[in-house]
Write a protein that holds these residues in place. Structure first.
Motif, PDB file in Angstrom:
ATOM      1  N   UNK A  33       0.812  -1.225   0.000  1.00  0.00           N
ATOM      2  CA  UNK A  33       0.000   0.000   0.000  1.00  0.00           C
ATOM      3  C   UNK A  33       0.843   1.272   0.000  1.00  0.00           C
ATOM      4  N   UNK A  34       2.137   1.126  -0.027  1.00  0.00           N
ATOM      5  CA  UNK A  34       3.014   2.299   0.090  1.00  0.00           C
ATOM      6  C   UNK A  34       2.656   3.373  -0.935  1.00  0.00           C
ATOM      7  N   UNK A  35       2.354   2.947  -2.160  1.00  0.00           N
ATOM      8  CA  UNK A  35       2.069   3.947  -3.195  1.00  0.00           C
ATOM      9  C   UNK A  35       0.779   4.713  -2.909  1.00  0.00           C
ATOM     10  N   UNK A  36      -0.077   4.158  -2.039  1.00  0.00           N
ATOM     11  CA  UNK A  36      -1.295   4.880  -1.695  1.00  0.00           C
ATOM     12  C   UNK A  36      -1.054   5.814  -0.508  1.00  0.00           C
ATOM     13  N   UNK A  37      -0.234   5.357   0.446  1.00  0.00           N
ATOM     14  CA  UNK A  37      -0.043   6.167   1.652  1.00  0.00           C
ATOM     15  C   UNK A  37       1.197   7.054   1.614  1.00  0.00           C
ATOM     16  N   UNK A  48       9.766   5.594   1.621  1.00  0.00           N
ATOM     17  CA  UNK A  48       8.471   5.876   2.244  1.00  0.00           C
ATOM     18  C   UNK A  48       8.530   5.895   3.776  1.00  0.00           C
ATOM     19  N   UNK A  49       9.227   4.997   4.362  1.00  0.00           N
ATOM     20  CA  UNK A  49       9.130   4.872   5.820  1.00  0.00           C
ATOM     21  C   UNK A  49      10.269   5.531   6.577  1.00  0.00           C
ATOM     22  N   UNK A  50      11.098   6.183   5.904  1.00  0.00           N
ATOM     23  CA  UNK A  50      12.217   6.861   6.559  1.00  0.00           C
ATOM     24  C   UNK A  50      12.972   5.920   7.504  1.00  0.00           C
ATOM     25  N   UNK A  51      13.611   4.949   6.954  1.00  0.00           N
ATOM     26  CA  UNK A  51      14.465   4.065   7.783  1.00  0.00           C
ATOM     27  C   UNK A  51      13.765   2.843   8.335  1.00  0.00           C
ATOM     28  N   UNK A  52      12.763   3.058   9.194  1.00  0.00           N
ATOM     29  CA  UNK A  52      12.181   1.917   9.910  1.00  0.00           C
ATOM     30  C   UNK A  52      11.111   1.227   9.065  1.00  0.00           C
ATOM     31  N   UNK A 600       2.910  15.909   3.669  1.00  0.00           N
ATOM     32  CA  UNK A 600       4.273  15.386   3.681  1.00  0.00           C
ATOM     33  C   UNK A 600       4.372  14.073   2.915  1.00  0.00           C
ATOM     34  N   UNK A 601       3.288  13.299   2.933  1.00  0.00           N
ATOM     35  CA  UNK A 601       3.417  11.942   2.404  1.00  0.00           C
ATOM     36  C   UNK A 601       2.530  11.643   1.199  1.00  0.00           C
ATOM     37  N   UNK A 602       1.408  12.305   1.085  1.00  0.00           N
ATOM     38  CA  UNK A 602       0.468  11.873   0.062  1.00  0.00           C
ATOM     39  C   UNK A 602       0.348  12.833  -1.126  1.00  0.00           C
ATOM     40  N   UNK A 603      -0.245  14.002  -0.859  1.00  0.00           N
ATOM     41  CA  UNK A 603      -0.670  14.816  -2.001  1.00  0.00           C
ATOM     42  C   UNK A 603       0.510  15.448  -2.735  1.00  0.00           C
TER      43      UNK A 603
END
Lengths: 744, 744
Positions: A33-37, A48-52, A600-603
């Motif tokens: 789901x990374x491409x959605x969130x 996407x998750x900045x490291x973790x 920051x993450x989606x739009x």
């Protein structure tokens, strides 16, 4: 609305919110789901998750991340416009918080402890239900406690002035910092010229524009680009692109089929209506032929368009940012209706078809559009009024007697009473923005962002008139229609008297908006489902897949007027029913948090206007404040408070404040001031040819092998997209066809 | 006013006019008076009489010359501003003529033939005297003949729109032609910078301004000139110039005395108060010593002023006209209150002391001035109202019974009745313009011409409010004060009903204005007498003599509002009492003729604004038209004409017309459009140092031997003056002292 349905409404909303939060926490950690969130991070080429990347990470980490992000992060990830939206959210949050801290404890306790004789309304019940006891309606006429309300009005106004002033200053700094950036932007080197007079015999428009600007700016004039009528060439171009896309698909299907059957199966389709009728053809061969046929046709159309379809508008490029900025602010021609020079919009947001509209056409269109909007605002009032009048339960029972058995069941009545009016309202409002944006574009506006601002303004006035005034008056319409008929001036008084009765309605409206609205926004349930369906059944190529998850932008045009409506409602009730203040504050506070995550993450913003939205926001906040103050003048009148005139100072102050702010700050938002563009040396002087090319519409780009619309930035974006996409998508889906290069 | 006093008034005015004309014909042909009647030609180095210098020339030749002169002659002799004034005169003449041709025959005959029952007023007389029978007042209530008046209103409005539109276009062309002139004007290369922020530590204002503009305009920035506080240096400079002047006088007196007594008599004077008290000294020696003492003092003051008294304003010079024009239209700083850049005024009309006023000071001053003007307009209304109420004969007799024996004599009564109110009004109005100009300059305006325009606007509103409305209402004030007190809204109705009664008053007012006013203007009796007295008793040097005959300018600031008042009166009465139209037309027609002569031969403009006055004139003509239309709406109401609403279309049309004209034409008058300055190559690129020096105030000019204020143009003027003066003055008066060179 009684206490029980009020509580029910709040609880249901909260429950939905909790469910959506849990869904978000669960779904957002799944890599698929990374491409959605996290599409914005992916497109920027970030992890996407900045490291973790572990699945066991804290599901509430996004809250910490949102709080720890700085304004500069927002600007970097999503541009100045997004940062300005946060200034708006935090300013309004501040206003409501500071107002609430004082008003809620003081006014509620004063209202609750007022000894008021029992007032009986027309139906024979006590006019005050439990909630109304906490509002100003419970104060007696001429009560000295009304002085507290007066002071409260002043406090709310003062807080608003101070925070707005600070915010305007801050946004102005943000804009300046962005414009002063040493990275050159193509639009800073260009101006848009409209109303080019019809060319004299023997000269093309282009020669005319060139000679005009070369005379005036002999040293800094670089080149001009006359706007052309692109309808025909666009059509061919679109057809060609469609063929290329379908070819790529067919190639992939063919490759996939080889995995099953080493020889592969040539994909086929029918050429007729919707691929159902017509001759059956081999897709790859068919599209290759079609492309071979369309390519020379496009080239011919491009040539004839550039030569023969020049319109009375042009982009003019200068080698200096200062000259371009000064030119956009200067009168070039003696007559207002020729050689209008204005700032060039960003290449990606130019509304090409509007550019060549003439001065008088623009004027006429504008008036027509205003008139249509005026009619829309007025005539939508009737259905809205009817809806809210119908959907109060007593009215439903009265008017639709066959529903009586159903409505008399307590549980159904509670749910319906809590939700019916709000849902009607929300559904209703969803229909409008597209229409208003269409109208705004029809005015002849040159850039997408400007059209969005214009639509946003129309939507704001629509909301305030229809939702707020409509519901408030409409709710009591059946009782008071005759009275208004008798004396049309009584509408203000009517508005004021019917206010307290609607307070709880609006509290639940606000709560529904933020619990359900933000829950849906954050959890992205709808885009997630759509993405997975598309991925499974429709997407064949990389391109299809990216299209499926590519996020939208923040949606200024509808978001801000909606927020403004909440603000207007909250402000107007702030003194009458102060309990609305915490809900309003939560709306904006939670909004800040949720959208911080989204931004920051989606739009991904579709354009950048460097905060030009702010003056509009500012004026509309003041308009809300003014409405609040005027309503209070009326309400104090209803309460027969003889010192009511002291409130009249407030609307006047608001008007003066608006004028001063406009004088002091507005100019910088309207024009590019020269010191800003001149103050910093450019990192590297941009290649003027790149600047020029970034404005060429894709359908007219005659260079071999490129079909891209924008220059440097866009192609970089595209690159990032490809990389990001590859890293984020399960590898099984990546399948590069060997013939792709040949095709493109 | 009855018929006999009306005729008396007209005849007397005409008689005065004839006498003044005869005087003009006689006096203007005498060579000794040439400097009074032809100063403009003399200053331009032209022969006063254009060939035919004989005394026997036709005394009415000036009329032929006026008619045969072209607009270009006017521009050449007196500049664009004067030409614009003629456009105004001829436009208004056209409006009144075209209106009159239709209205006078039709409306007068309709009114005269109306069968109206005898109406008896409060004093028992027939309410209609002979003149009133020719006016709309004589029409019956609800009479169908009122339709003719309606059509007349439309006709007057239509004529005004068409002629105004043409005139605006024409003036716009005039301005463009003047600005496109290939002769460079210093102010086209400069901009005025105000609100320079206080300088940072270690930098002078000049360094600050230089670095700011050099950054923004690296290629075209030439030099800056920071405005200084010149009070001290001006004082020393004036003292020094005064000494030099007195020295030149003393030298001439000494030379003259040698003719009588070969040794000559050293002129002496006393140093104390007014030359009466104090020590007796030898003038030549005394002044030489004083000059030797003041010259180094001036130099020191100049140095310290330039170094230490820099203010927050500057002139900035560019090497390109386009850059200067664009800079003046562009926002330079983010904040409105710093680095305000505007067009530079002509060097000769800069109001130096206003330049360094800060943004907020200007704002505050403007509001204060507006408030003072508002008070002035309101409170002058009381005395004017009283004067016109007192000065009707019946009132005088009633209020000052001891005058009764005098007033009862027919001849005195006729003269007084004819003149008293008009003279009171004219004297009264003469006091105001200087005060309004002072107020306008106090606003912080940067140029003389702008201040004149501002004063002119104030004077216009003053005139219309006080003279027109004041006299109209004031004349019936004693009768109707109570009624207005009872119902303040009745003022419009009051105005409308009292209009017809004042028509004849205003006809004589207009006639007095043009017969006596233009007679005095043309014959220049007053300047002639003053010149001859001065020449005989006071003038010693050439300089003194030139000062004695040097003509003034046209006096826009008072002339146009006065003309406007006449226009307002004429328009407002045009339908009610159409007989006023021919008088109005004569006023403007005769004005055109007389001022054509004055502009070609007499007046010398003090500045040139390239027709910037026109938009103001235009708006005020429309304001007059609007007042006329609104009055007519009221008057039709008084006549109980049920179709009166058809007139309401007119004021609305006027407003729309004003908006369209403003949109279409105004921008070109507000700013210098770039195509105009760029479209023509300069004849010769001006020496930038000359341009720069033309802006140096005389007291700060540190170059040896020059005390002149302006650059090229002024010194050329001066040269012409000397030549012209020598050729026109009887040779006996020319006496060049041998020590003059040594002194200067």
């Amino acid at each position: 609305m009684d206490l029980s349905s009020f509580i029910t409404s709040l609880l249901t909303s909260f429950l939905i919110f909790v469910i959506l939060m849990v869904l978000f926490a669960l779904l957002s950690t799944k890599p698929g789901n990374a491409v959605v969130y996290y599409p914005n991070r992916i497109l920027k080429g970030l992890d996407p998750w900045e490291g973790s990347r572990s699945r066991t990470r804290n599901p509430f980490a996004w809250i910490r991340e949102a709080f720890s992000s700085s304004e500069q992060d927002v600007v970097n990830m999503s541009g100045v416009d997004s940062a300005v939206y946060f200034v708006f959210l935090s300013t309004v949050f501040g206003i409501l918080l500071l107002s609430g801290i004082i008003l809620v404890p003081v006014l509620v306790s004063l209202a609750y402890t007022e000894k008021n004789p029992k007032i009986v309304d027309s139906t024979g019940k006590n006019a005050f239900d439990d909630l109304d006891k906490l509002s100003m309606a419970h104060l007696k006429e001429k009560s000295p406690r009304l002085w507290a309300s007066v002071v409260a009005c002043y406090w709310v106004s003062l807080v608003t002035y101070v925070l707005l002033w600070k915010a305007y200053k801050h946004v102005s700094d943000l804009r300046a910092a962005a414009l002063m950036s040493p990275v050159a932007k193509p639009e800073q080197f260009a101006v848009l010229v409209r109303d080019v007079p019809s060319s004299s015999e023997g000269y093309s428009r282009k020669e005319q524009v060139d000679s005009y600007f070369r005379t005036i700016y002999p040293e800094t004039f670089y080149k001009s680009m006359v706007v052309t009528e692109n309808k025909e060439v666009n059509k061919i171009y679109d057809e060609l692109e469609e063929c290329k896309k379908k070819l790529r698909r067919a190639v992939i299907i063919y490759e996939d089929s080889k995995k099953v059957n080493p020889e592969g199966v040539q994909p086929t389709h029918k050429t007729g209506f919707l691929g159902i009728l017509g001759k059956k053809v081999e897709s790859i061969k068919y599209y290759n032929e079609k492309i071979d046929e369309l390519t020379p046709k496009l080239e011919a159309a491009q040539k004839s368009t550039l030569a023969d379809k020049q319109q009375g508008a042009a982009m003019v490029f200068f080698t200096s940012r200062v000259t371009a900025a000064a030119a956009a602010q200067s009168a070039h021609s003696r007559m207002i209706d020729t050689w209008t020079v204005v700032d060039a919009p960003e290449p990606r947001q130019v509304l090409w078809t509007n550019l060549s509209k003439t001065h008088y056409e623009r004027d006429v269109r504008q008036y027509v559009v205003y008139f249509v909007v005026f009619l829309t605002i007025l005539f939508y009032m009737i259905p809205i009024g009817l809806i809210s009048a119908f959907t109060t339960l007593p009215n439903l029972r009265k008017l639709l007697p066959f529903l009586k058995p159903i409505l008399d069941q307590t549980s159904i009545r509670t749910v319906l009473g809590a939700y019916l009016p709000q849902i009607a309202l929300i559904v209703f409002l969803a229909l409008l923005p597209a229409f208003l944006l269409f109208l705004s574009k029809a005015e002849g506006i040159t850039s997408e962002s400007h059209a969005q601002r214009a639509a946003s303004g129309k939507y704001f006035y629509f909301s305030v008139f229809n939702v707020f005034i409509g519901v408030t008056i409409g709710g009591t319409l059946f009782d008071s229609l005759k009275e208004i008929e008798r004396d049309p001036n009584s509408i203000v008084g009517k508005l004021a008297t019917s206010l307290p009765g609607n307070a709880t309605f609006f509290v639940t409206f606000v709560a529904l908006k933020f619990f359900v609205g933000y829950g849906l926004e954050l959890s992205r349930i709808v885009p997630l489902i759509i993405f997975h369906i598309k991925r499974k059944y429709l997407c064949k190529t990389e391109e299809d897949l990216k299209e499926a998850w590519y996020p939208g932008d923040l949606g200024y045009a509808t978001k801000i007027p909606n927020d403004m409506l909440i603000l207007t409602i909250t402000l107007c009730y702030s003194v009458i029913a102060p309990l609305i203040l915490p809900f309003g504050a939560i709306y904006f506070g939670l909004g800040w948090l949720v959208f911080r995550n989204q931004v920051l993450k989606v739009v991904v913003p579709r354009y950048e206007s460097y905060g030009r939205m702010w003056p509009h926001i500012h004026v509309r906040i003041l308009a809300s404040l003014l409405l609040f103050q005027v309503t209070m003048v009326g309400y104090f009148g209803v309460k027969k408070f003889i010192y009511a005139p002291v409130i009249i100072v407030l609307p006047i102050t608001t008007l003066i404040f608006a004028i001063i702010c406009k004088k002091k700050f507005y100019r910088f938002f309207k024009t590019t001031t020269l010191e800003v563009v001149a103050s910093q040396e450019l990192k590297d002087r941009p290649d003027m040819e790149t600047v020029y090319k970034s404005f060429i519409p894709p359908s007219l780009n005659t260079e071999k092998g490129t079909g891209e619309s924008a220059g440097v930035d866009a192609s970089k974006d595209r690159q990032n997209m490809e990389t990001a996409y590859k890293s984020a998508i399960p590898s099984s889906h990546i399948a590069e066809g060997p013939r792709l290069d040949q095709v493109v």
